[in-house]
Design a protein around this motif. Sequence first.
Motif, PDB file in Angstrom:
ATOM      1  N   GLY A  89       0.948  -1.463   0.024  1.00  0.00           N
ATOM      2  CA  GLY A  89       0.004   0.035   0.146  1.00  0.00           C
ATOM      3  C   GLY A  89       0.840   1.300  -0.162  1.00  0.00           C
ATOM      4  O   GLY A  89       1.591   1.487   0.858  1.00  0.00           O
ATOM      5  N   ASN A  90       0.446   2.131  -0.813  1.00  0.00           N
ATOM      6  CA  ASN A  90       1.017   3.560  -1.069  1.00  0.00           C
ATOM      7  C   ASN A  90       2.591   3.481  -0.702  1.00  0.00           C
ATOM      8  O   ASN A  90       3.240   4.123   0.294  1.00  0.00           O
ATOM      9  CB  ASN A  90       0.466   4.365   0.042  1.00  0.00           C
ATOM     10  N   PRO A  91       3.425   2.854  -1.698  1.00  0.00           N
ATOM     11  CA  PRO A  91       4.854   2.971  -1.774  1.00  0.00           C
ATOM     12  C   PRO A  91       5.346   4.354  -1.637  1.00  0.00           C
ATOM     13  O   PRO A  91       4.510   5.387  -2.257  1.00  0.00           O
ATOM     14  CB  PRO A  91       5.234   2.347  -2.975  1.00  0.00           C
ATOM     15  N   ASP A  92       6.479   4.710  -1.006  1.00  0.00           N
ATOM     16  CA  ASP A  92       7.237   5.944  -1.082  1.00  0.00           C
ATOM     17  C   ASP A  92       7.736   6.096  -2.508  1.00  0.00           C
ATOM     18  O   ASP A  92       8.877   5.519  -2.695  1.00  0.00           O
ATOM     19  CB  ASP A  92       8.123   6.076   0.163  1.00  0.00           C
ATOM     20  N   LEU A  93       7.492   7.233  -3.381  1.00  0.00           N
ATOM     21  CA  LEU A  93       7.842   7.149  -4.460  1.00  0.00           C
ATOM     22  C   LEU A  93       8.713   8.554  -4.818  1.00  0.00           C
ATOM     23  O   LEU A  93       8.882   9.122  -5.906  1.00  0.00           O
ATOM     24  CB  LEU A  93       6.630   7.083  -5.621  1.00  0.00           C
ATOM     25  N   SER A  94       8.941   8.942  -3.836  1.00  0.00           N
ATOM     26  CA  SER A  94       9.481  10.382  -3.576  1.00  0.00           C
ATOM     27  C   SER A  94      11.076  10.430  -4.278  1.00  0.00           C
ATOM     28  O   SER A  94      11.569  11.411  -4.670  1.00  0.00           O
ATOM     29  CB  SER A  94       9.709  11.054  -2.337  1.00  0.00           C
ATOM     30  N   ALA A 116       4.078   0.964  -9.700  1.00  0.00           N
ATOM     31  CA  ALA A 116       4.910   1.938  -9.334  1.00  0.00           C
ATOM     32  C   ALA A 116       5.141   1.209  -7.781  1.00  0.00           C
ATOM     33  O   ALA A 116       4.444   1.123  -6.978  1.00  0.00           O
ATOM     34  CB  ALA A 116       4.509   3.099  -9.048  1.00  0.00           C
ATOM     35  N   LEU A 117       6.663   0.995  -7.477  1.00  0.00           N
ATOM     36  CA  LEU A 117       7.219   0.712  -6.382  1.00  0.00           C
ATOM     37  C   LEU A 117       8.367   1.536  -6.017  1.00  0.00           C
ATOM     38  O   LEU A 117       9.015   2.212  -6.730  1.00  0.00           O
ATOM     39  CB  LEU A 117       7.708  -0.769  -6.446  1.00  0.00           C
ATOM     40  N   ALA A 118       8.907   1.426  -4.829  1.00  0.00           N
ATOM     41  CA  ALA A 118       9.870   2.335  -4.139  1.00  0.00           C
ATOM     42  C   ALA A 118      11.304   1.554  -4.781  1.00  0.00           C
ATOM     43  O   ALA A 118      11.244   0.446  -4.784  1.00  0.00           O
ATOM     44  CB  ALA A 118       9.930   2.330  -2.817  1.00  0.00           C
ATOM     45  N   ASN A 119      12.082   2.274  -5.409  1.00  0.00           N
ATOM     46  CA  ASN A 119      13.422   2.062  -5.774  1.00  0.00           C
ATOM     47  C   ASN A 119      13.375   0.897  -6.805  1.00  0.00           C
ATOM     48  O   ASN A 119      14.004   0.078  -6.850  1.00  0.00           O
ATOM     49  CB  ASN A 119      14.305   1.345  -4.471  1.00  0.00           C
ATOM     50  N   GLY A 120      12.442   0.979  -7.755  1.00  0.00           N
ATOM     51  CA  GLY A 120      12.426   0.472  -9.085  1.00  0.00           C
ATOM     52  C   GLY A 120      10.922  -0.235  -9.082  1.00  0.00           C
ATOM     53  O   GLY A 120      10.605  -0.935  -8.236  1.00  0.00           O
ATOM     54  N   HIS A 121      10.318   0.089 -10.293  1.00  0.00           N
ATOM     55  CA  HIS A 121       9.064  -0.425 -10.376  1.00  0.00           C
ATOM     56  C   HIS A 121       8.873  -1.808 -10.891  1.00  0.00           C
ATOM     57  O   HIS A 121       9.894  -2.249 -11.160  1.00  0.00           O
ATOM     58  CB  HIS A 121       8.386   0.678 -11.393  1.00  0.00           C
ATOM     59  N   LEU A 122       7.785  -2.318 -10.987  1.00  0.00           N
ATOM     60  CA  LEU A 122       7.717  -3.680 -11.455  1.00  0.00           C
ATOM     61  C   LEU A 122       6.788  -3.674 -12.936  1.00  0.00           C
ATOM     62  O   LEU A 122       5.860  -3.167 -12.913  1.00  0.00           O
ATOM     63  CB  LEU A 122       6.553  -4.372 -10.468  1.00  0.00           C
ATOM     64  N   TYR A 123       7.748  -4.035 -13.713  1.00  0.00           N
ATOM     65  CA  TYR A 123       7.309  -3.876 -15.336  1.00  0.00           C
ATOM     66  C   TYR A 123       6.978  -5.211 -15.516  1.00  0.00           C
ATOM     67  O   TYR A 123       7.179  -6.207 -14.966  1.00  0.00           O
ATOM     68  CB  TYR A 123       8.512  -3.253 -16.176  1.00  0.00           C
TER      69      TYR A 123
END
Length: 452
Positions: free
Chosen positions: A249-254, A329-336
């Motif tokens: 839930g709600n990853p940190d994408l900053s 979208a995930l933190a430190n690298g997305h899941l493509y």
Amino acid sequence: MPPLSRRRLMKYAATLAAAAPFRVIAQTGAAPDPTLLAAVRDHLGYSVGFRRKFGTGIYSAPGRAIPPSLAAMTVRSITHRLAQSSDMRRTCALLHWRGSDGRLHGWLLDGTGVIASGASAGPYESLSFLLNALRVDARTATRAPIKRGSPRPPPPVFAAPTDPRAHFARARDTLLPGAIAAALAERSGRLLILPARDTGSAPYAALPLGDAMLADRWSTVILPDIETLADPQRTFDTRLDPRNALVVGNPDLSTDPAYEWSDLPGAAEEAQAFAKVFGLPPTRLLTGKAVTRERVLAGIDNYGEASIVYLATHGLANSVNPMDGSFVALANGHLYGRDLRTPRFQAWAAWHPLVILSACQTALGKTFDGGTYGVARGWISAGAGQVVASLWNVSDTATQLLMLHFAEHAFLKRQPPEEALRLAQLDARSTFANDPAAWASFTLFGAPSAAG
């Protein structure tokens, strides 16, 4: 369930020919509709093409090289499978096909054969007219990511609300042509939809049927291919244990180097509520900075019997290169989408989880004659049994409400996921009565539930 091979399908269909005669043959002595057989032949080719694309990245379908006899056998297999499924609950199938005339053809089948059919009045291109009427892009522009270094777009201008009923009626007449809409209005149950072009991305729940909507009568499943419709072994096991779920839930994408993202407090609350209700162990709930690509992939691999993968985050679809350009979208690298090609999830050969993509655009992708190829289909090709995915940029608040209702019906009341989604949509409709863009924004993609 592994894909049904051509040899296996021919063998299976041949054994059904005597036991499950096609109703038109039995009543009139005539062969099945040659247009339907052409559609089935093409869909068999599309299935091969999508499997090749997942494995190689290149789409190539064999087309009319598939023998007509296989198409006739497939029709018999479909009707037999629908008859078996209807022993538990009435199950019908809607088969779409864009013919050489450019029109969208449709056939509604049950366990006795074709019960209604029709074709669109003119050439079929897309459902963009309906999405424009719903203003899904304008109303959710504040949630869309912004490329870093680009100027922030001006706030969207909201025009006065319009009544989308005329556009939904047009969509109904296109997607349910001829006598199909009337036949559905007289019945209720579960509808398995084999799409063509972008028809799998339609908000079927909100289509009008007489004085009701389709969701008042039917739960829906968007099928990935015709084999899933013809083979009775291609079912989804509904014995789900939410305590084994992986919930994000709600990853940190900053720190995303490419995009600026809006915060999703509703997604965090959604994930935390799920974990609280079902007693999820702390290690299986990931939020904020903990939602890294590595931890998510490892979590799916390591949970063994984790029958639910729940991702409440942002999503982005790419209609040109869906596997390399679409992601959650995930933190430190997305899941493509391309990440699903690697043989990571070995256990998925034996069990096929429910994947809930509570994110934007996850049902979208590149459009082919046989349907849409994107993130949702990628999860199915990787071994998931069913995928709950979004049809557009969804509202954080509306999605939170819809998904909590879905979890209640699916995991507390033990409804099959397709029925749980229908009931959740009706619950959400009571809050967003005049806003189908809010309550009809998700669909279910994959195999029909075994206990339908």
